[in-house]
Each structure stands twice: as C-alpha cells, then as structure tokens.
Enzyme design. Structure first.
Site, PDB file in Angstrom:
ATOM      1  N   LYS A 142     -46.889  20.139  46.484  1.00 58.94           N
ATOM      2  CA  LYS A 142     -48.018  19.220  46.585  1.00 58.94           C
ATOM      3  C   LYS A 142     -47.605  17.810  46.993  1.00 58.94           C
ATOM      4  O   LYS A 142     -48.422  17.053  47.505  1.00 58.94           O
ATOM      5  CB  LYS A 142     -48.768  19.171  45.253  1.00 58.94           C
ATOM      6  CG  LYS A 142     -49.498  20.454  44.918  1.00 58.94           C
ATOM      7  CD  LYS A 142     -50.286  20.323  43.630  1.00 58.94           C
ATOM      8  CE  LYS A 142     -51.057  21.589  43.325  1.00 58.94           C
ATOM      9  NZ  LYS A 142     -51.852  21.473  42.080  1.00 58.94           N
ATOM     10  N   LYS A 224     -52.723  33.816  51.212  1.00 62.01           N
ATOM     11  CA  LYS A 224     -53.672  34.139  50.158  1.00 62.01           C
ATOM     12  C   LYS A 224     -54.998  33.438  50.403  1.00 62.01           C
ATOM     13  O   LYS A 224     -55.043  32.356  50.996  1.00 62.01           O
ATOM     14  CB  LYS A 224     -53.121  33.698  48.796  1.00 62.01           C
ATOM     15  CG  LYS A 224     -52.006  34.558  48.250  1.00 62.01           C
ATOM     16  CD  LYS A 224     -51.511  34.048  46.916  1.00 62.01           C
ATOM     17  CE  LYS A 224     -52.590  34.092  45.865  1.00 62.01           C
ATOM     18  NZ  LYS A 224     -52.104  33.681  44.531  1.00 62.01           N
ATOM     19  N   LYS A 227     -59.104  28.176  47.793  1.00 59.54           N
ATOM     20  CA  LYS A 227     -60.190  27.215  47.903  1.00 59.54           C
ATOM     21  C   LYS A 227     -59.712  25.880  48.465  1.00 59.54           C
ATOM     22  O   LYS A 227     -60.531  25.027  48.804  1.00 59.54           O
ATOM     23  CB  LYS A 227     -60.869  26.998  46.548  1.00 59.54           C
ATOM     24  CG  LYS A 227     -59.990  26.467  45.445  1.00 59.54           C
ATOM     25  CD  LYS A 227     -60.796  26.352  44.151  1.00 59.54           C
ATOM     26  CE  LYS A 227     -59.961  25.867  42.986  1.00 59.54           C
ATOM     27  NZ  LYS A 227     -60.747  25.768  41.739  1.00 59.54           N
TER      28      LYS A 227
END
Length: 371
Positions: A142, A224, A227
């Site tokens: 991240k 995958k 969202k």
C-alpha cells in the site's frame, strides 16, 4: 519441558518457581469467541459476500459467540472523503443486515465508538517494534506508490491486533492474505503475557472462503475480484442493478473459443464465469458444463447474468429496506457499541492495572490537614 531446579534455594523460592512452571506448562483456557471486522470502503462485491459475510452468517446460525465490527478507523489510513465515509458506515451496516447478520445473535458495532480499541492500541504499540511492522507485506504494497506515508498506514496492524485482543477473541476468520496480520496479534499477545502476566488468549486464524478465491476480476481473470480495482466493470457488487450485472458479465474477458469448458490455467476467463455460476446456483462445475454444451460463451454469459440477478434480488431488497431507515441503523450500532464496551472495558482495565496505569489504593482514614 521443565528446566532444572537450581539447588539450595529456599522453600519460598521453590514454591514460586513451581507456580511459574505450572503456568508455563498449562496456559489459561479461554471460552471460544470469534472476532472479525470489515472496512466501510465501498460496496461489497460477490467475493466478499461469499468468502466472508456468508461465513459469518453460518457461524451466527451455529450459535457461536461472534463479534463483528465496522472498522471505520482502518478506512482512514489513506486519504478519504469524510462525508462518503459516514454514508459508507450506514451502507455497510445495511448490507450486513441484508445479508443475514442478526444483531440479536451477534454483537455488531462501529469501531470508532468503542474507545477501548485505540487505548489498547497505544498500550500494544509500546511493546511492538518498527522492524516487525515494516516486514508486513500489506504495508509494503500500500505504501509503494506514496511519497508521504501516513503513520496510520504503518501502525494500523497494531490497531487490528487491539481490535482482536480487546475482546480476548480466540478465533479470527480471515482470508489467506490476512494471515500475517493475525500473526502480529499472536506475537503481541505472547509478548504481553510474557512481560506482564497471563492476560490474552493466543488467537487462532480461521481461513474462510478459500474456495471463493477462485472468483477473479471480470476484466482481468488473472487477478482477484477486488473492490479497490478502479474499473467498476471488474466486479459484481451486491448493490449493482440488474442492468449493471448483465453489462459487467457481458463485458467479461474470456477468449476466442466458443465452447463452455472449465480450465483455470488455459481458459481463466470462462472458468471464472463458471465458478460464479456454480456458487450462486450450488451446481457443480460438471453439471454446468453439461447444461451449456450446445451454447456459445456469449450465450452462456447471459445465463450466468440471469443466475446472479436471481440470487442477489432477495438480498438487495433487504439491503434497500434497511438503507431506507438510517435511524434504525444508528440504533443497531449504538446497541452494539454498548454490548461491545460491556465486554472490553473490563479487559482494558485489567491491562491498565498490569501496566501500572491504574493505582490501587487501600481504603484508610483521611488525614485532616489543619491550616
């Protein structure tokens, strides 16, 4: 294995030594309690529902002691829109209720309203080390594109550990990508117990929804379903309209072979649609391929879309019903907050006593000061 007893010590020392060894050999047993959390960061997609929420519903219906938190503090580790976050908290609550979570059977609450989470987070931060946090893969992932890294992004795994340990949770259902985060909670529990005395159970990871890892992005079946993907056509969200579901599945990336066959390596796009179809109809892969033997992949996409729309319709109706009454949703979260605090307030008090933050004073006659 017991250590060798040093010779020629007093009875008092030996009594203390044997007590310590007994605690070492047999740790305290804790009642089973499950904790899990979900971030209010946008609509839940089909993979989230099948892999997490539907598993919580099963645990709830099996009369497990389960605590669920809408972890809003975790959604602040990266820049966010405050107004959108407020809406997302209520939307997530409505979604959980619509998917079958029963607040009469489960403690459901908003993380930031239970201050014990952040208080325990600070206590655990003081025994955690920076190198330990820097090794976590999600932090590296991240932060790799950020010039200025927020401190919250670095330390949020400690808050995640506090979320779990505040309730002395013994089991934590997670996806495979979260296992290392739970290992930090396990390490911090051991460190605290070792330094300050037996306080926390060592939480066990419960891998849920491993079979639903097969759900891939509709636009890139090598990834995958997520969202966080910037392309909304890459996923099927629980609140998508029938038209959006049909559009996204029609645009799903497949290949140039018209036959409907399952081969995850050679035909990941078509195989992904078959997996989705299998999950929402409870049919086997072989049954689906047999039924689709005389149709093209283009025609099959419409069959999958119809099955998904039918599966989601009753859930969507409930979500819409709950969303129309924000006052009710707030009442649910406030009631859950009170239940959560009843559990974790005493646990935090125990932690504070052991850390020396709460002073025990014996009752005695007050001294009158003459002036």
């Amino acid at each position: 294995m017991l250590k060798k007893i040093p010779p020629l010590f007093s009875k008092k020392y030996l009594h203390k030594w044997f007590s310590t060894q007994a605690n070492h050999v047999k740790s305290k047993e804790y009642p089973k309690r499950i904790f899990s959390g979900i971030q209010p960061t946008g609509a839940i997609h089909l993979g989230n529902y099948l892999g997490a929420i539907s598993q919580w519903v099963k645990m709830q219906n099996n009369n497990e002691d389960i605590i669920l938190s809408v972890v809003d503090l975790h959604s602040m580790t990266l820049p966010h829109d405050p107004k959108q976050l407020s809406r997302n908290i209520l939307q997530m609550t409505a979604t959980l209720l619509g998917c079958g979570i029963d607040p009469q059977k489960v403690v459901l609450f908003q993380q930031s309203t239970v201050l014990e989470h952040t208080q325990l987070c600070w206590c655990l931060s003081c025994i955690c080390t920076m190198p330990r946090l820097a090794h976590l893969p999600q932090y590296k992932e991240k932060s790799k594109d950020l010039k200025d890294i927020p401190l919250g992004l670095f330390v949020y795994p400690v808050l995640q550990a506090a979320d779990i340990l505040a309730y002395k949770a013994t089991h934590v259902p997670v996806g495979e990508d979260q296992v290392q985060q739970i290992q930090l909670a396990q390490d911090l529990a051991r460190m605290f117990n070792s330094r300050f005395g037996e306080t926390f159970p060592i939480p066990h990871t419960v891998i849920t929804g491993a079979e639903f890892a097969r759900l891939r992005s509709l636009r890139d079946p090598l990834k995958k379903m997520s969202k966080s993907d910037p392309d909304p056509k890459s996923r099927i969200c629980m609140t998508d309209s029938p038209d959006e579901i049909v559009r996204n599945i029609k645009k799903a990336v497949t290949d140039f072979t018209s036959e409907v066959t399952y081969d995850q390596e050679k035909r990941p796009g078509v195989s992904n649609l078959i997996s989705i179809h299998s999950f929402v109809t409870n049919k086997t892969v072989d049954e689906i391929c047999s039924e689709a033997v005389n149709i093209t992949t283009g025609q099959y996409k419409l069959m999958v879309a119809d099955a998904v729309v039918s599966y989601l319709k009753p859930i969507q109706d409930k979500i819409e019903q709950y969303s129309s009454d924000p006052g009710y949703l707030k009442d649910i979260l406030q009631d859950g907050r009170d239940k959560a605090r009843n559990i974790c307030a005493n646990n935090l008090a125990e932690v504070e006593y052991k850390l020396g933050l709460r002073v025990k004073v014996k009752k005695q006659q007050r001294i009158e000061v003459k002036t």
